[in-house]
Design a protein around this motif. Structure first.
Motif, PDB file in Angstrom:
ATOM      1  N   GLY A 198       0.572  -1.612   0.102  1.00 42.15           N
ATOM      2  CA  GLY A 198      -0.585   0.020  -0.420  1.00 42.15           C
ATOM      3  C   GLY A 198       0.989   1.487   0.589  1.00 42.15           C
ATOM      4  N   GLY A 199       2.668   1.416   0.152  1.00 38.85           N
ATOM      5  CA  GLY A 199       2.872   1.869  -0.488  1.00 38.85           C
ATOM      6  C   GLY A 199       3.655   2.805  -1.178  1.00 38.85           C
ATOM      7  N   VAL A 200       3.433   4.706  -1.925  1.00 33.72           N
ATOM      8  CA  VAL A 200       3.433   4.669  -2.877  1.00 33.72           C
ATOM      9  C   VAL A 200       5.153   5.496  -2.762  1.00 33.72           C
ATOM     10  CG1 VAL A 200       2.508   6.984  -2.600  1.00 33.72           C
ATOM     11  CG2 VAL A 200       3.161   6.113  -4.775  1.00 33.72           C
ATOM     12  N   ASN A 201       6.578   5.545  -3.929  1.00 31.70           N
ATOM     13  CA  ASN A 201       7.210   6.199  -3.595  1.00 31.70           C
ATOM     14  C   ASN A 201       7.484   7.528  -3.708  1.00 31.70           C
ATOM     15  OD1 ASN A 201       6.653   6.880  -6.357  1.00 31.70           O
ATOM     16  ND2 ASN A 201       8.519   6.296  -7.010  1.00 31.70           N
ATOM     17  N   ASP A 202       6.494   8.046  -4.095  1.00 31.95           N
ATOM     18  CA  ASP A 202       6.983   9.469  -3.986  1.00 31.95           C
ATOM     19  C   ASP A 202       5.340   9.843  -2.937  1.00 31.95           C
ATOM     20  OD1 ASP A 202       6.071  12.513  -4.037  1.00 31.95           O
ATOM     21  OD2 ASP A 202       6.307  11.871  -6.774  1.00 31.95           O
ATOM     22  N   PRO A 203       5.586  10.969  -1.557  1.00 34.26           N
ATOM     23  CA  PRO A 203       5.122  11.394  -0.410  1.00 34.26           C
ATOM     24  C   PRO A 203       4.249  12.438  -1.686  1.00 34.26           C
ATOM     25  CG  PRO A 203       7.825  11.059   0.121  1.00 34.26           C
ATOM     26  CD  PRO A 203       7.268  11.159  -1.648  1.00 34.26           C
ATOM     27  N   ALA A 204       4.611  13.434  -2.179  1.00 38.02           N
ATOM     28  CA  ALA A 204       3.628  14.362  -2.868  1.00 38.02           C
ATOM     29  C   ALA A 204       2.488  13.616  -3.285  1.00 38.02           C
ATOM     30  CB  ALA A 204       4.680  14.858  -3.711  1.00 38.02           C
ATOM     31  N   VAL A 205       3.051  12.155  -3.991  1.00 39.29           N
ATOM     32  CA  VAL A 205       1.779  11.051  -4.645  1.00 39.29           C
ATOM     33  C   VAL A 205       0.636  10.747  -3.466  1.00 39.29           C
ATOM     34  CG1 VAL A 205       0.981   9.532  -6.236  1.00 39.29           C
ATOM     35  CG2 VAL A 205       2.626  11.084  -6.568  1.00 39.29           C
ATOM     36  N   ARG A 206       1.246  10.285  -2.512  1.00 40.22           N
ATOM     37  CA  ARG A 206       0.533   9.861  -1.261  1.00 40.22           C
ATOM     38  C   ARG A 206      -0.484  10.677  -0.644  1.00 40.22           C
ATOM     39  NH1 ARG A 206      -0.808   6.014   1.812  1.00 40.22           N
ATOM     40  NH2 ARG A 206       0.806   4.887   1.221  1.00 40.22           N
ATOM     41  N   ASP A 207       0.193  12.590  -0.989  1.00 42.32           N
ATOM     42  CA  ASP A 207      -0.675  13.554  -0.151  1.00 42.32           C
ATOM     43  C   ASP A 207      -1.700  14.256  -0.924  1.00 42.32           C
ATOM     44  OD1 ASP A 207       1.388  13.900   2.068  1.00 42.32           O
ATOM     45  OD2 ASP A 207       2.370  15.435   1.261  1.00 42.32           O
ATOM     46  N   GLN A 208      -1.809  13.825  -2.086  1.00 44.96           N
ATOM     47  CA  GLN A 208      -2.839  14.290  -3.429  1.00 44.96           C
ATOM     48  C   GLN A 208      -3.850  13.412  -3.197  1.00 44.96           C
ATOM     49  OE1 GLN A 208      -0.441  14.210  -7.027  1.00 44.96           O
ATOM     50  NE2 GLN A 208       0.822  15.556  -6.301  1.00 44.96           N
ATOM     51  N   LEU A 209      -3.693  11.917  -2.592  1.00 39.98           N
ATOM     52  CA  LEU A 209      -4.245  11.001  -3.094  1.00 39.98           C
ATOM     53  C   LEU A 209      -5.464  10.935  -1.959  1.00 39.98           C
ATOM     54  CD1 LEU A 209      -2.438   8.347  -4.697  1.00 39.98           C
ATOM     55  CD2 LEU A 209      -4.680   8.885  -5.629  1.00 39.98           C
ATOM     56  N   ALA A 210      -4.379  10.830  -0.745  1.00 40.49           N
ATOM     57  CA  ALA A 210      -5.204  11.454   0.717  1.00 40.49           C
ATOM     58  C   ALA A 210      -6.024  12.811   1.210  1.00 40.49           C
ATOM     59  CB  ALA A 210      -3.784  11.228   1.961  1.00 40.49           C
ATOM     60  N   LEU A 211      -5.884  13.894  -0.157  1.00 42.17           N
ATOM     61  CA  LEU A 211      -6.421  15.004   0.476  1.00 42.17           C
ATOM     62  C   LEU A 211      -7.799  14.799  -0.670  1.00 42.17           C
ATOM     63  CD1 LEU A 211      -6.951  17.708  -0.238  1.00 42.17           C
ATOM     64  CD2 LEU A 211      -5.669  18.028  -2.209  1.00 42.17           C
ATOM     65  N   ILE A 212      -7.935  14.347  -1.834  1.00 40.22           N
ATOM     66  CA  ILE A 212      -8.821  13.019  -3.023  1.00 40.22           C
ATOM     67  C   ILE A 212     -10.549  12.719  -1.332  1.00 40.22           C
ATOM     68  CG2 ILE A 212     -10.208  12.017  -3.975  1.00 40.22           C
ATOM     69  CD1 ILE A 212      -7.632  12.543  -6.285  1.00 40.22           C
ATOM     70  N   GLY A 213      -9.464  11.675  -0.792  1.00 37.87           N
ATOM     71  CA  GLY A 213     -10.120  11.113   0.468  1.00 37.87           C
ATOM     72  C   GLY A 213     -10.699  12.124   1.568  1.00 37.87           C
ATOM     73  N   HIS A 214     -10.111  13.154   1.759  1.00 33.87           N
ATOM     74  CA  HIS A 214     -10.344  13.693   2.525  1.00 33.87           C
ATOM     75  C   HIS A 214     -11.544  15.025   2.050  1.00 33.87           C
ATOM     76  CE1 HIS A 214      -6.198  13.983   5.030  1.00 33.87           C
ATOM     77  NE2 HIS A 214      -7.101  12.838   5.415  1.00 33.87           N
ATOM     78  N   GLN A 215     -11.310  14.948   0.758  1.00 25.84           N
ATOM     79  CA  GLN A 215     -12.147  16.338   0.308  1.00 25.84           C
ATOM     80  C   GLN A 215     -13.575  15.870  -0.313  1.00 25.84           C
ATOM     81  OE1 GLN A 215     -10.402  18.283  -3.635  1.00 25.84           O
ATOM     82  NE2 GLN A 215      -9.452  19.876  -2.808  1.00 25.84           N
ATOM     83  N   VAL A 216     -13.717  14.559  -0.313  1.00 28.46           N
ATOM     84  CA  VAL A 216     -14.856  14.348  -0.239  1.00 28.46           C
ATOM     85  C   VAL A 216     -15.520  13.634   0.902  1.00 28.46           C
ATOM     86  CG1 VAL A 216     -14.624  12.618  -2.697  1.00 28.46           C
ATOM     87  CG2 VAL A 216     -13.995  11.154  -0.516  1.00 28.46           C
ATOM     88  N   ALA A 217     -14.705  13.564   1.594  1.00 27.55           N
ATOM     89  CA  ALA A 217     -15.395  12.822   3.206  1.00 27.55           C
ATOM     90  C   ALA A 217     -15.835  14.331   3.692  1.00 27.55           C
ATOM     91  CB  ALA A 217     -13.904  12.842   4.594  1.00 27.55           C
ATOM     92  N   ARG A 218     -15.286  15.832   3.258  1.00 32.92           N
ATOM     93  CA  ARG A 218     -16.015  17.289   3.949  1.00 32.92           C
ATOM     94  C   ARG A 218     -16.944  17.595   2.816  1.00 32.92           C
ATOM     95  NH1 ARG A 218     -11.359  20.455   1.762  1.00 32.92           N
ATOM     96  NH2 ARG A 218      -9.995  19.389   2.899  1.00 32.92           N
ATOM     97  N   PHE A 219     -16.411  17.346   1.747  1.00 34.09           N
ATOM     98  CA  PHE A 219     -18.209  17.638   0.702  1.00 34.09           C
ATOM     99  C   PHE A 219     -19.077  16.857   1.343  1.00 34.09           C
ATOM    100  CE2 PHE A 219     -14.424  19.102  -2.104  1.00 34.09           C
ATOM    101  CZ  PHE A 219     -14.379  20.777  -1.355  1.00 34.09           C
ATOM    102  N   ALA A 220     -19.241  15.659   1.585  1.00 29.66           N
ATOM    103  CA  ALA A 220     -20.751  14.669   1.862  1.00 29.66           C
ATOM    104  C   ALA A 220     -21.636  15.421   2.855  1.00 29.66           C
ATOM    105  CB  ALA A 220     -19.600  13.397   1.935  1.00 29.66           C
ATOM    106  N   PRO A 221     -21.525  16.309   3.532  1.00 28.09           N
ATOM    107  CA  PRO A 221     -22.402  16.240   4.051  1.00 28.09           C
ATOM    108  C   PRO A 221     -23.280  17.359   3.941  1.00 28.09           C
ATOM    109  CG  PRO A 221     -20.419  15.982   5.780  1.00 28.09           C
ATOM    110  CD  PRO A 221     -19.968  16.248   4.678  1.00 28.09           C
ATOM    111  N   LEU A 222     -22.593  17.633   2.865  1.00 25.60           N
ATOM    112  CA  LEU A 222     -23.091  19.634   2.224  1.00 25.60           C
ATOM    113  C   LEU A 222     -24.408  18.211   1.113  1.00 25.60           C
ATOM    114  CD1 LEU A 222     -19.581  21.651   0.785  1.00 25.60           C
ATOM    115  CD2 LEU A 222     -22.025  21.703   2.932  1.00 25.60           C
ATOM    116  N   ALA A 223     -23.744  17.350   0.338  1.00 28.82           N
ATOM    117  CA  ALA A 223     -25.212  16.153  -0.368  1.00 28.82           C
ATOM    118  C   ALA A 223     -25.684  16.161   0.436  1.00 28.82           C
ATOM    119  CB  ALA A 223     -24.508  15.285  -1.000  1.00 28.82           C
ATOM    120  N   ALA A 224     -25.964  16.085   2.049  1.00 24.61           N
ATOM    121  CA  ALA A 224     -26.815  15.206   2.621  1.00 24.61           C
ATOM    122  C   ALA A 224     -27.998  16.233   3.215  1.00 24.61           C
ATOM    123  CB  ALA A 224     -26.336  14.789   3.798  1.00 24.61           C
ATOM    124  N   ALA A 225     -27.480  18.125   3.101  1.00 25.15           N
ATOM    125  CA  ALA A 225     -28.068  18.934   3.522  1.00 25.15           C
ATOM    126  C   ALA A 225     -29.679  19.347   2.383  1.00 25.15           C
ATOM    127  CB  ALA A 225     -26.966  20.144   3.553  1.00 25.15           C
TER     128      ALA A 225
END
Length: 190
Positions: A163-190
């Protein structure tokens, strides 16, 4: 799946084993789990079991029904596709075509759902066109593509079996996608 936690569904990968695309998707799903979401992966193996979408079919396979029902329960989605010949792969498109089954639902398609996007390709050119194709499809399905999408050049970025990746910046970018969908999901339920 937990009834008490919202659900983020990941769709992506390739037929024939765990790919860079599926590994990238798993890292993004980890980002959503870190924000308290339950996640469900439909990787290459699961998508390979979906028959070609037939809009005139009068019944669906158990795999098709499970996929559609899981999407109906989702608060957010992450789609990851390899860039094949400048666009998304057939198995990812086939899975998305199956969402036509939700056309008459109270929440049709991906209406008001945040959708994170990931494209992997052996070179940069196909990553951009694949992200553009995914954004267009998500808009057509009434979803909200998140502001950030990850374009990963698998010629230089390598994933490992743990589950690792050789570029920490890529790991951060992928984690950001997970964080963004989680952050915006409550707005969809409103």
């Amino acid at each position: 799946m937990s009834d008490s936690q919202p659900l983020v569904v990941g769709i992506g990968g390739t037929i024939g084993g765990v790919s860079s695309t599926e590994r990238a998707l798993c890292i993004a799903l980890e980002g959503a789990r870190a924000r308290g979401f339950t996640t469900r992966l439909f990787g290459g193996e699961a998508m390979a079991r979906l028959p070609l979408y037939d809009p005139k079919a009068t019944s669906r396979t158990p795999e098709e029904r499970e996929f559609v029902e899981t999407i109906r329960q989702a608060s957010a989605l992450i789609i990851a596709s390899p860039g094949y010949h400048g666009s998304i792969s057939g198995v990812v498109k086939n899975a998305l075509d199956l969402l036509e089954e939700t056309a008459k639902d109270e929440r049709p398609y991906l209406a008001d759902m945040p959708v994170g996007l990931i494209a992997t390709a052996y070179g940069w050119q196909a990553t951009g066109s694949t992200i553009a194709a995914l954004r267009s499809i998500v808009h057509a399905l009434r979803g909200w593509p998140t502001p950030f999408a990850a374009a990963i050049n698998s010629q230089v970025t390598k994933f490992d079996d743990e589950g690792g990746v050789n570029d920490p910046a890529v790991r951060d970018q992928l984690a950001l996608i997970g964080h963004q969908v989680a952050r915006f999901a409550p707005l969809a339920a409103a």
